[in-house]
Design a protein around this motif. Structure first.
Motif, PDB file in Angstrom:
ATOM      1  N   GLY A   1     -11.948 -18.088  63.641  1.00 53.11           N
ATOM      2  CA  GLY A   1     -12.806 -17.138  64.338  1.00 53.11           C
ATOM      3  C   GLY A   1     -12.128 -16.350  65.439  1.00 53.11           C
ATOM      4  O   GLY A   1     -12.779 -15.578  66.137  1.00 53.11           O
ATOM      5  N   THR A   2     -10.825 -16.530  65.609  1.00 50.48           N
ATOM      6  CA  THR A   2     -10.106 -15.763  66.622  1.00 50.48           C
ATOM      7  C   THR A   2      -9.469 -14.532  65.984  1.00 50.48           C
ATOM      8  O   THR A   2      -9.187 -14.519  64.788  1.00 50.48           O
ATOM      9  CB  THR A   2      -9.006 -16.597  67.315  1.00 50.48           C
ATOM     10  OG1 THR A   2      -8.004 -16.960  66.367  1.00 50.48           O
ATOM     11  CG2 THR A   2      -9.591 -17.853  67.962  1.00 50.48           C
ATOM     12  N   SER A   3      -9.248 -13.513  66.795  1.00 51.34           N
ATOM     13  CA  SER A   3      -8.598 -12.307  66.289  1.00 51.34           C
ATOM     14  C   SER A   3      -7.305 -11.987  67.026  1.00 51.34           C
ATOM     15  O   SER A   3      -6.526 -11.159  66.577  1.00 51.34           O
ATOM     16  CB  SER A   3      -9.553 -11.110  66.371  1.00 51.34           C
ATOM     17  OG  SER A   3      -9.997 -10.920  67.695  1.00 51.34           O
ATOM     18  N   VAL A   4      -7.087 -12.643  68.161  1.00 53.53           N
ATOM     19  CA  VAL A   4      -5.893 -12.422  68.963  1.00 53.53           C
ATOM     20  C   VAL A   4      -5.414 -13.766  69.497  1.00 53.53           C
ATOM     21  O   VAL A   4      -6.218 -14.622  69.871  1.00 53.53           O
ATOM     22  CB  VAL A   4      -6.170 -11.457  70.144  1.00 53.53           C
ATOM     23  CG1 VAL A   4      -4.978 -11.356  71.078  1.00 53.53           C
ATOM     24  CG2 VAL A   4      -6.574 -10.076  69.638  1.00 53.53           C
ATOM     25  N   THR A   5      -4.096 -13.938  69.539  1.00 55.23           N
ATOM     26  CA  THR A   5      -3.481 -15.108  70.162  1.00 55.23           C
ATOM     27  C   THR A   5      -2.656 -14.637  71.348  1.00 55.23           C
ATOM     28  O   THR A   5      -1.818 -13.742  71.202  1.00 55.23           O
ATOM     29  CB  THR A   5      -2.588 -15.864  69.152  1.00 55.23           C
ATOM     30  OG1 THR A   5      -3.412 -16.340  68.085  1.00 55.23           O
ATOM     31  CG2 THR A   5      -1.866 -17.028  69.811  1.00 55.23           C
ATOM     32  N   VAL A   6      -2.916 -15.240  72.500  1.00 52.69           N
ATOM     33  CA  VAL A   6      -2.178 -14.940  73.716  1.00 52.69           C
ATOM     34  C   VAL A   6      -1.265 -16.129  73.996  1.00 52.69           C
ATOM     35  O   VAL A   6      -1.742 -17.249  74.200  1.00 52.69           O
ATOM     36  CB  VAL A   6      -3.123 -14.707  74.909  1.00 52.69           C
ATOM     37  CG1 VAL A   6      -2.318 -14.453  76.182  1.00 52.69           C
ATOM     38  CG2 VAL A   6      -4.082 -13.556  74.638  1.00 52.69           C
ATOM     39  N   VAL A   7       0.042 -15.895  73.978  1.00 49.65           N
ATOM     40  CA  VAL A   7       1.009 -16.950  74.252  1.00 49.65           C
ATOM     41  C   VAL A   7       1.305 -16.921  75.753  1.00 49.65           C
ATOM     42  O   VAL A   7       1.839 -15.933  76.267  1.00 49.65           O
ATOM     43  CB  VAL A   7       2.309 -16.768  73.441  1.00 49.65           C
ATOM     44  CG1 VAL A   7       3.293 -17.892  73.741  1.00 49.65           C
ATOM     45  CG2 VAL A   7       1.997 -16.698  71.947  1.00 49.65           C
ATOM     46  N   LEU A   8       0.921 -17.988  76.445  1.00 52.18           N
ATOM     47  CA  LEU A   8       1.141 -18.100  77.877  1.00 52.18           C
ATOM     48  C   LEU A   8       2.492 -18.775  78.078  1.00 52.18           C
ATOM     49  O   LEU A   8       2.668 -19.940  77.751  1.00 52.18           O
ATOM     50  CB  LEU A   8       0.015 -18.914  78.512  1.00 52.18           C
ATOM     51  CG  LEU A   8      -1.397 -18.343  78.279  1.00 52.18           C
ATOM     52  CD1 LEU A   8      -2.444 -19.275  78.865  1.00 52.18           C
ATOM     53  CD2 LEU A   8      -1.519 -16.938  78.832  1.00 52.18           C
ATOM     54  N   VAL A   9       3.447 -18.024  78.602  1.00 49.69           N
ATOM     55  CA  VAL A   9       4.839 -18.462  78.623  1.00 49.69           C
ATOM     56  C   VAL A   9       5.232 -18.993  80.001  1.00 49.69           C
ATOM     57  O   VAL A   9       5.139 -18.290  81.005  1.00 49.69           O
ATOM     58  CB  VAL A   9       5.780 -17.310  78.215  1.00 49.69           C
ATOM     59  CG1 VAL A   9       7.220 -17.789  78.164  1.00 49.69           C
ATOM     60  CG2 VAL A   9       5.362 -16.726  76.873  1.00 49.69           C
ATOM     61  N   GLY A  10       5.667 -20.255  79.995  1.00 48.38           N
ATOM     62  CA  GLY A  10       6.171 -20.914  81.189  1.00 48.38           C
ATOM     63  C   GLY A  10       7.570 -21.448  80.940  1.00 48.38           C
ATOM     64  O   GLY A  10       8.285 -20.980  80.041  1.00 48.38           O
ATOM     65  N   LEU A  11       7.934 -22.461  81.679  1.00 46.29           N
ATOM     66  CA  LEU A  11       9.279 -23.009  81.645  1.00 46.29           C
ATOM     67  C   LEU A  11       9.665 -23.620  80.298  1.00 46.29           C
ATOM     68  O   LEU A  11      10.775 -23.422  79.813  1.00 46.29           O
ATOM     69  CB  LEU A  11       9.430 -24.071  82.743  1.00 46.29           C
ATOM     70  CG  LEU A  11      10.784 -24.755  82.863  1.00 46.29           C
ATOM     71  CD1 LEU A  11      11.856 -23.737  83.248  1.00 46.29           C
ATOM     72  CD2 LEU A  11      10.715 -25.872  83.888  1.00 46.29           C
ATOM     73  N   LEU A  12       8.775 -24.363  79.654  1.00 41.74           N
ATOM     74  CA  LEU A  12       9.110 -25.104  78.439  1.00 41.74           C
ATOM     75  C   LEU A  12       8.485 -24.532  77.167  1.00 41.74           C
ATOM     76  O   LEU A  12       8.628 -25.117  76.093  1.00 41.74           O
ATOM     77  CB  LEU A  12       8.690 -26.575  78.598  1.00 41.74           C
ATOM     78  CG  LEU A  12       9.307 -27.307  79.789  1.00 41.74           C
ATOM     79  CD1 LEU A  12       8.738 -28.715  79.906  1.00 41.74           C
ATOM     80  CD2 LEU A  12      10.820 -27.342  79.670  1.00 41.74           C
ATOM     81  N   THR A  13       7.830 -23.414  77.266  1.00 40.01           N
ATOM     82  CA  THR A  13       7.114 -22.838  76.125  1.00 40.01           C
ATOM     83  C   THR A  13       8.033 -22.583  74.938  1.00 40.01           C
ATOM     84  O   THR A  13       7.676 -22.862  73.793  1.00 40.01           O
ATOM     85  CB  THR A  13       6.430 -21.520  76.533  1.00 40.01           C
ATOM     86  OG1 THR A  13       5.675 -21.748  77.722  1.00 40.01           O
ATOM     87  CG2 THR A  13       5.519 -21.003  75.436  1.00 40.01           C
TER      88      THR A  13
END
Length: 147
Positions: free
Chosen positions: A62-74
C-alpha cells in the motif's frame, strides 16, 4: 494526494532520529509505514530472517514512495538494502534523506555513511528544511516513478 510512505532506516542507532522525521510527517496528517517499537523489533528479529522479510514486505504493501533515512550505519544495513530492492521491484518512488545531524535521545549527532539510494534525489533534513519540504520531496519521487 494522501500517500502512505515507507521509511527505511537502520534501527540501531537511528530509531530516535527516524522518529523525528516520522512524527513530523504524521503530525501533518500523513501516514507512515516501516516503524516498529523496540519490543516488536526484538521479537521479529528473534524469529529470523524470513520473519523480518515478511514484516518488511507487509509494511511495503500500500505504499507508493520509500524514504531512505540515512545515518552512520545505513549503507551497511542488509535490511535497508533489502527494503530498497523490494521498493524498486514494487515501482515505489525512492529518495534519501540525511538524518545524521538530528540529535539522538542522548543529544548526539553522527556522520553520514554515504548518499543512498544512488540515482535518486537526496536531501539533508536540516539544510533542506525537511519538516516543511518532505511532502514536496515525496510527491516529486512519486511522479518520477509514475505513481
Amino acid at each position: 494526494m494522501a500517500r502512505r510512505v515507507f521509511f527505511s532506516f537502520k534501527y540501531k542507532p537511528d530509531v530516535s532520529r527516524a522518529m523525528v522525521v516520522r512524527n513530523s510527517w504524521v503530525t501533518q496528517g500523513r501516514e507512515a509505514a516501516g516503524f516498529v517499537d523496540a519490543a516488536d523489533f526484538e521479537r521479529i528479529r528473534r524469529l529470523g530472517n524470513q520473519a523480518i522479510k515478511r514484516w518488511i514486505d507487509s509494511q511495503l504493501t500500500g505504499t507508493s514512495v520509500t524514504v531512505v533515512l540515512v545515518g552512520l550505519l545505513t549503507c551497511s544495513s542488509r535490511w535497508v538494502k533489502y527494503e530498497i530492492e523490494k521498493s524498486r521491484a514494487r515501482g515505489n518512488g525512492l529518495l534519501g534523506v540525511d538524518i545524521s545531524k538530528i540529535k539522538d535521545l542522548n543529544g548526539y549527532t553522527t556522520s553520514i555513511c554515504g548518499q543512498i539510494p544512488r540515482g535518486y534525489s537526496f536531501y539533508h533534513w536540516f539544510g533542506d528544511d525537511g519538516y516543511n519540504n518532505m511532502g514536496d520531496w515525496i510527491e516529486e519521487a512519486a511522479r518520477a516513478a509514475g505513481r
